[in-house]
Design an enzyme around this catalytic site. Structure first.
Site, PDB file in Angstrom:
ATOM      1  N   LYS A 152       0.841  -1.206   0.000  1.00 29.34           N
ATOM      2  CA  LYS A 152       0.000   0.000   0.000  1.00 29.34           C
ATOM      3  C   LYS A 152       0.877   1.257   0.000  1.00 29.34           C
ATOM      4  O   LYS A 152       0.553   2.245  -0.666  1.00 29.34           O
ATOM      5  CB  LYS A 152      -0.938  -0.012   1.218  1.00 29.34           C
ATOM      6  CG  LYS A 152      -2.037  -1.074   1.112  1.00 29.34           C
ATOM      7  CD  LYS A 152      -2.868  -1.205   2.382  1.00 29.34           C
ATOM      8  CE  LYS A 152      -3.897  -2.335   2.242  1.00 29.34           C
ATOM      9  NZ  LYS A 152      -4.752  -2.480   3.427  1.00 29.34           N
ATOM     10  N   GLN A 188      -4.408  -1.593   9.971  1.00 24.40           N
ATOM     11  CA  GLN A 188      -4.410  -2.890   9.305  1.00 24.40           C
ATOM     12  C   GLN A 188      -4.914  -3.985  10.251  1.00 24.40           C
ATOM     13  O   GLN A 188      -4.483  -4.066  11.399  1.00 24.40           O
ATOM     14  CB  GLN A 188      -2.999  -3.219   8.790  1.00 24.40           C
ATOM     15  CG  GLN A 188      -2.905  -4.470   7.932  1.00 24.40           C
ATOM     16  CD  GLN A 188      -3.537  -4.313   6.547  1.00 24.40           C
ATOM     17  OE1 GLN A 188      -3.765  -3.210   6.072  1.00 24.40           O
ATOM     18  NE2 GLN A 188      -3.812  -5.416   5.893  1.00 24.40           N
ATOM     19  N   ASP A 243     -10.965   3.135   5.127  1.00 21.17           N
ATOM     20  CA  ASP A 243     -11.358   1.724   5.083  1.00 21.17           C
ATOM     21  C   ASP A 243     -12.879   1.567   5.110  1.00 21.17           C
ATOM     22  O   ASP A 243     -13.403   0.497   4.792  1.00 21.17           O
ATOM     23  CB  ASP A 243     -10.782   0.967   6.294  1.00 21.17           C
ATOM     24  CG  ASP A 243      -9.563   0.137   5.948  1.00 21.17           C
ATOM     25  OD1 ASP A 243      -9.437  -0.253   4.779  1.00 21.17           O
ATOM     26  OD2 ASP A 243      -8.757  -0.119   6.853  1.00 21.17           O
TER      27      ASP A 243
HETATM   28  N1  L34 Z   1      -7.739  -2.413   7.828  1.00 26.86           N
HETATM   29  N2  L34 Z   1      -7.173  -4.528   7.134  1.00 26.86           N
HETATM   30  C1  L34 Z   1      -7.643  -3.310   6.843  1.00 26.86           C
HETATM   31  N3  L34 Z   1      -8.025  -2.953   5.595  1.00 26.86           N
HETATM   32  C2  L34 Z   1      -7.931  -3.848   4.578  1.00 26.86           C
HETATM   33  O1  L34 Z   1      -8.377  -3.532   3.368  1.00 26.86           O
HETATM   34  C3  L34 Z   1      -7.398  -5.114   4.840  1.00 26.86           C
HETATM   35  N4  L34 Z   1      -7.191  -6.054   3.849  1.00 26.86           N
HETATM   36  C4  L34 Z   1      -7.441  -7.467   4.169  1.00 26.86           C
HETATM   37  C5  L34 Z   1      -6.651  -7.800   5.450  1.00 26.86           C
HETATM   38  N5  L34 Z   1      -6.677  -6.724   6.423  1.00 26.86           N
HETATM   39  C6  L34 Z   1      -7.054  -5.451   6.144  1.00 26.86           C
HETATM   40  C7  L34 Z   1      -6.234  -5.977   2.908  1.00 26.86           C
HETATM   41  O2  L34 Z   1      -5.623  -4.960   2.647  1.00 26.86           O
HETATM   42  C8  L34 Z   1      -6.881  -8.163   2.953  1.00 26.86           C
HETATM   43  N6  L34 Z   1      -6.062  -7.173   2.293  1.00 26.86           N
HETATM   44  C9  L34 Z   1      -5.219  -7.455   1.186  1.00 26.86           C
HETATM   45  C10 L34 Z   1      -4.478  -6.464   0.547  1.00 26.86           C
HETATM   46  C11 L34 Z   1      -3.638  -6.743  -0.523  1.00 26.86           C
HETATM   47  C12 L34 Z   1      -3.514  -8.035  -0.990  1.00 26.86           C
HETATM   48  C13 L34 Z   1      -4.256  -9.027  -0.379  1.00 26.86           C
HETATM   49  C14 L34 Z   1      -5.093  -8.747   0.702  1.00 26.86           C
HETATM   50  C15 L34 Z   1      -2.594  -8.312  -2.120  1.00 26.86           C
HETATM   51  O3  L34 Z   1      -1.895  -7.438  -2.574  1.00 26.86           O
HETATM   52  N7  L34 Z   1      -2.521  -9.577  -2.596  1.00 26.86           N
HETATM   53  C16 L34 Z   1      -1.662  -9.967  -3.686  1.00 26.86           C
HETATM   54  C17 L34 Z   1      -0.573 -10.913  -3.228  1.00 26.86           C
HETATM   55  C18 L34 Z   1       0.213 -10.421  -2.078  1.00 26.86           C
HETATM   56  C19 L34 Z   1       1.191 -11.467  -1.566  1.00 26.86           C
HETATM   57  O4  L34 Z   1       2.171 -11.737  -2.273  1.00 26.86           O
HETATM   58  O5  L34 Z   1       0.975 -12.019  -0.469  1.00 26.86           O
HETATM   59  C20 L34 Z   1      -2.504 -10.695  -4.730  1.00 26.86           C
HETATM   60  O6  L34 Z   1      -2.086 -10.764  -5.883  1.00 26.86           O
HETATM   61  O7  L34 Z   1      -3.568 -11.214  -4.376  1.00 26.86           O
END
Ligand code: L34
Length: 310
Positions: free
Chosen positions: A71, A115, A138
């Site tokens: 982020k 987070q 959020d």
């Molecule tokens: N406060 N907590 C708050 N706000 C959020 O919006 C989140 N979330 C969830 C968990 N906790 C939170 C996220 O940001 C899930 N989440 C999130 C954000 C980004 C990715 C996955 C979940 C992401 O970038 N996923 C990548 C792979 C990342 C990796 O290599 O692990 C993808 O391609 O899916």
């Protein structure tokens, strides 16, 4: 126009001779960041303030660290200001509330997130209530959840908003469709079910919200035109649960130890992708689907700070 589109897709899906479309969250989110970067340029040219996003990360959870770091990188790419506040796992509730109070009063911070998940000794509800609703990008504060429910302008939680944005950009038909959401969490399942039932595009679905007490889940899924799987159980949605021509959105992202990977793990979604994909009209991959769209939606919300304020 989208009514006509629905009919077109229906006809297409009846024939099922068109290939399945992978909803590419990686590519789409990159496009959104480009669009936001242009807007930042405009803001700068007008001598206006560029949005500044802050994130609080408590503890050392590996996945949370990855997401929050990503982020921060997104902010840099788009041209937003960013501040990362890292607190140790032992941080007390009082200390976290103090950090939140500071961000609430910091004029330079337009929006921020805490987070999740938080360490067990911290009461999540208490924390979310302490966030100034005007800075709650959020969309987790009850005041913003209420506004979302009433379809009033507000911040919408990033994951469901990212999914809606993906459906919109791929022009996935939703009107009158049976949508099954699996999982009733406050951050995904519940808001997703509300958004898709609203009188909008994407929306106007007939939504069924399923959870651990649901009976005949498989049968309910087989009747779905759209499935949103957000329960966090790898491979839960199998091919026999999916109707021909369905659109399948995979929110799950579970880390599984895998010594053959450089990172030491691989990521698994809630959907058995290889078996399910051939039956689908649309499907999201993991990784590269909903995850990157979640981050893009957060950037969109942060840009909205300037709009919701005036
Ligand atoms: N406060 N907590 C708050 N706000 C959020 O919006 C989140 N979330 C969830 C968990 N906790 C939170 C996220 O940001 C899930 N989440 C999130 C954000 C980004 C990715 C996955 C979940 C992401 O970038 N996923 C990548 C792979 C990342 C990796 O290599 O692990 C993808 O391609 O899916």
């Amino acid at each position: 126009w989208w009514k006509k589109r629905n009919d077109e897709y229906d006809a297409r899906n009846a024939l099922r001779n068109e290939p399945m479309v992978v909803l590419d969250g990686k590519e789409t989110s990159a496009k959104i960041r480009q669009e936001l970067a242009l807007k930042v340029k405009e803001l700068k040219a007008q001598g206006r303030k560029v949005p500044h996003l802050a994130a609080i990360l408590v503890g050392e959870d590996g996945a949370s660290r990855t997401y929050v770091n990503a982020k921060v990188r997104d902010c840099e790419e788009v041209g937003f200001g960013s501040t990362l506040i890292k607190l140790p796992a032992e941080t007390t509730e009082a200390e976290l509330l103090k950090a939140i109070g500071k961000l609430n009063h910091d004029e330079d911070i337009d929006g921020y997130i805490v987070q999740l998940p938080l360490p067990k000794h911290i009461d999540e509800t208490k924390i979310l209530l302490a966030v100034d609703p005007r800075k709650d990008v959020d969309g987790f504060h009850p005041q913003n959840v209420g506004k979302m429910t009433l379809n009033l302008p507000t911040y919408i939680p990033a994951t469901p908003q990212g999914i809606v944005e993906l459906l919109r950009r791929y022009e996935v038909p939703t009107e009158g469709k049976n949508c099954v959401v699996i999982g009733r969490s406050n951050i995904v399942g519940s808001p997703m079910s509300i958004l898709l039932s609203q009188h909008n595009y994407p929306g106007n679905c007939t939504v069924t919200l399923c959870h651990s007490r649901t009976r005949d889940l498989e049968e309910i899924c087989r009747n779905a035109d759209i499935i949103v799987a957000a329960l966090g159980r790898p491979g839960f949605v199998t091919a026999d649960m999916v109707k021909e021509g369905a659109c399948v959105i995979d929110v799950g992202i579970t880390r599984i130890d895998d010594s053959s990977k450089k990172s030491g793990f691989r990521l698994l979604g809630d959907v058995d992708f290889d078996a399910v994909a051939p039956k689908c009209s649309f499907i999201t991959p993991v990784p590269g689907g909903v995850g990157p769209m979640t981050r893009a939606a957060l950037m969109m919300n942060t840009m909205k700070v300037t709009e919701l304020e005036d």
